[in-house]
Scaffold this motif. Structure first.
Motif, PDB file in Angstrom:
ATOM      1  N   GLY A   1       0.819  -1.210   0.000  1.00 21.02           N
ATOM      2  CA  GLY A   1       0.000   0.000   0.000  1.00 21.02           C
ATOM      3  C   GLY A   1       0.850   1.256   0.000  1.00 21.02           C
ATOM      4  N   LEU A   2       1.921   1.242   0.781  1.00 19.62           N
ATOM      5  CA  LEU A   2       2.833   2.384   0.820  1.00 19.62           C
ATOM      6  C   LEU A   2       3.504   2.584  -0.537  1.00 19.62           C
ATOM      7  CD1 LEU A   2       4.308   4.600   2.426  1.00 19.62           C
ATOM      8  CD2 LEU A   2       5.945   2.861   3.129  1.00 19.62           C
TER       9      LEU A   2
ATOM     10  N   VAL B   1       4.220   5.460  -5.736  1.00 20.26           N
ATOM     11  CA  VAL B   1       4.379   5.332  -7.180  1.00 20.26           C
ATOM     12  C   VAL B   1       3.156   5.819  -7.950  1.00 20.26           C
ATOM     13  CG1 VAL B   1       4.720   3.641  -9.034  1.00 20.26           C
ATOM     14  CG2 VAL B   1       6.030   3.442  -6.930  1.00 20.26           C
ATOM     15  N   LEU B   2       1.968   5.539  -7.423  1.00 19.49           N
ATOM     16  CA  LEU B   2       0.754   5.776  -8.199  1.00 19.49           C
ATOM     17  C   LEU B   2      -0.026   7.028  -7.819  1.00 19.49           C
ATOM     18  CD1 LEU B   2      -0.528   2.088  -8.311  1.00 19.49           C
ATOM     19  CD2 LEU B   2       0.833   3.306 -10.033  1.00 19.49           C
ATOM     20  N   ARG B   3       0.307   7.653  -6.694  1.00 20.79           N
ATOM     21  CA  ARG B   3      -0.447   8.839  -6.260  1.00 20.79           C
ATOM     22  C   ARG B   3       0.487  10.043  -6.148  1.00 20.79           C
ATOM     23  NH1 ARG B   3      -2.698   4.691  -2.950  1.00 20.79           N
ATOM     24  NH2 ARG B   3      -4.907   4.403  -3.376  1.00 20.79           N
TER      25      ARG B   3
ATOM     26  N   SER C   1      -2.909  13.578  -3.435  1.00 16.04           N
ATOM     27  CA  SER C   1      -3.719  12.366  -3.248  1.00 16.04           C
ATOM     28  C   SER C   1      -3.264  11.588  -2.022  1.00 16.04           C
ATOM     29  CB  SER C   1      -3.633  11.476  -4.484  1.00 16.04           C
ATOM     30  OG  SER C   1      -4.148  12.135  -5.612  1.00 16.04           O
ATOM     31  N   ARG C   2      -1.952  11.550  -1.786  1.00 18.88           N
ATOM     32  CA  ARG C   2      -1.441  10.835  -0.605  1.00 18.88           C
ATOM     33  C   ARG C   2      -1.917  11.508   0.679  1.00 18.88           C
ATOM     34  NH1 ARG C   2       3.437  10.489  -3.736  1.00 18.88           N
ATOM     35  NH2 ARG C   2       4.431  12.083  -2.452  1.00 18.88           N
TER      36      ARG C   2
ATOM     37  N   LEU D   1      -5.505  11.681   5.401  1.00 13.59           N
ATOM     38  CA  LEU D   1      -6.513  12.394   6.202  1.00 13.59           C
ATOM     39  C   LEU D   1      -7.802  11.575   6.303  1.00 13.59           C
ATOM     40  CD1 LEU D   1      -5.970  16.050   4.974  1.00 13.59           C
ATOM     41  CD2 LEU D   1      -5.325  15.069   7.201  1.00 13.59           C
ATOM     42  N   ALA D   2      -8.194  10.941   5.206  1.00  9.53           N
ATOM     43  CA  ALA D   2      -9.416  10.124   5.215  1.00  9.53           C
ATOM     44  C   ALA D   2      -9.256   8.937   6.160  1.00  9.53           C
ATOM     45  CB  ALA D   2      -9.736   9.637   3.797  1.00  9.53           C
ATOM     46  N   GLU D   3      -8.070   8.321   6.172  1.00  5.50           N
ATOM     47  CA  GLU D   3      -7.827   7.195   7.086  1.00  5.50           C
ATOM     48  C   GLU D   3      -7.801   7.656   8.536  1.00  5.50           C
ATOM     49  OE1 GLU D   3      -4.375   4.947   6.064  1.00  5.50           O
ATOM     50  OE2 GLU D   3      -5.289   4.135   4.251  1.00  5.50           O
TER      51      GLU D   3
END
Length: 182
Positions: A159-160, A165-167, A171-172, A177-179
């Motif tokens: 996930g990290l 790589v993808l965000r 977005s990160r 913040l959402a978590e």
């Protein structure tokens, strides 16, 4: 301390342990890597463990040192980092209470792949490599339970890696913040 590795794990209670082993058992119980371990295994690991205290900014180990074992942070904060050729430090991760470090090096009998240093005054549970591996070699159920814990850890690392790589940075931060709100 004498740990008879040839016998099945005894049914002991936390109250039967020395104060140091009881403190180690509490830290191991709170550790994500050991999630799901039966009480008998937690107590067995705690009896094999050593509590280590580190002052803020104290070096725990240096890249290339023989790995002393698997560390579980009980209190404080530990920085795991590599030093680049230019002398700049690159933080790999921070280990706070309940987190581990040097686990792969301990289980693989590798030298330390990075440096570790206490950020704050810290207490760590050290499961010395030889004791940990002897327990795993003798007790396959413990080994299987530890593999389950390591699979959760690997999933977290994937996930990290996806984040990096993808965000993009925005977005990160939004995901973090959402978590945090959950």
């Amino acid at each position: 301390m004498h740990l008879d590795l040839g016998q099945p794990m005894e049914k002991k209670q936390l109250g039967d342990l020395s104060p140091e082993a009881a403190a180690a058992a509490i830290a191991i119980r709170k550790c994500g890597l050991f999630k799901g371990l039966d009480d008998a295994w937690v107590i067995g690991l705690a009896e094999a463990a050593v509590l280590r205290r580190y002052r803020a900014e104290q070096r725990i180990f240096t890249e290339g040192d023989p790995c002393p074992g698997l560390f579980v942070v009980s209190a404080g904060l530990v920085r795991i980092y590599k030093r680049g050729p230019s002398g700049k430090d690159h933080v790999l991760h921070f280990a706070d209470p309940g987190k581990t470090f040097a686990e792969v090096a301990a289980m693989g009998r590798f030298s330390c792949p990075a440096n570790a240093e206490a950020v704050d005054d810290s207490i760590c549970v050290l499961l010395p490599t030889d004791r940990l591996l002897a327990l795993l070699e003798r007790h396959h159920q413990l080994c299987l339970q530890l593999l389950r814990g390591m699979s959760l850890w690997v999933r977290q690392l994937v996930g990290l890696l996806e984040d990096l790589v993808l965000r993009d940075a925005t977005s990160r931060v939004a995901r973090h913040l959402a978590e945090a709100l959950r």
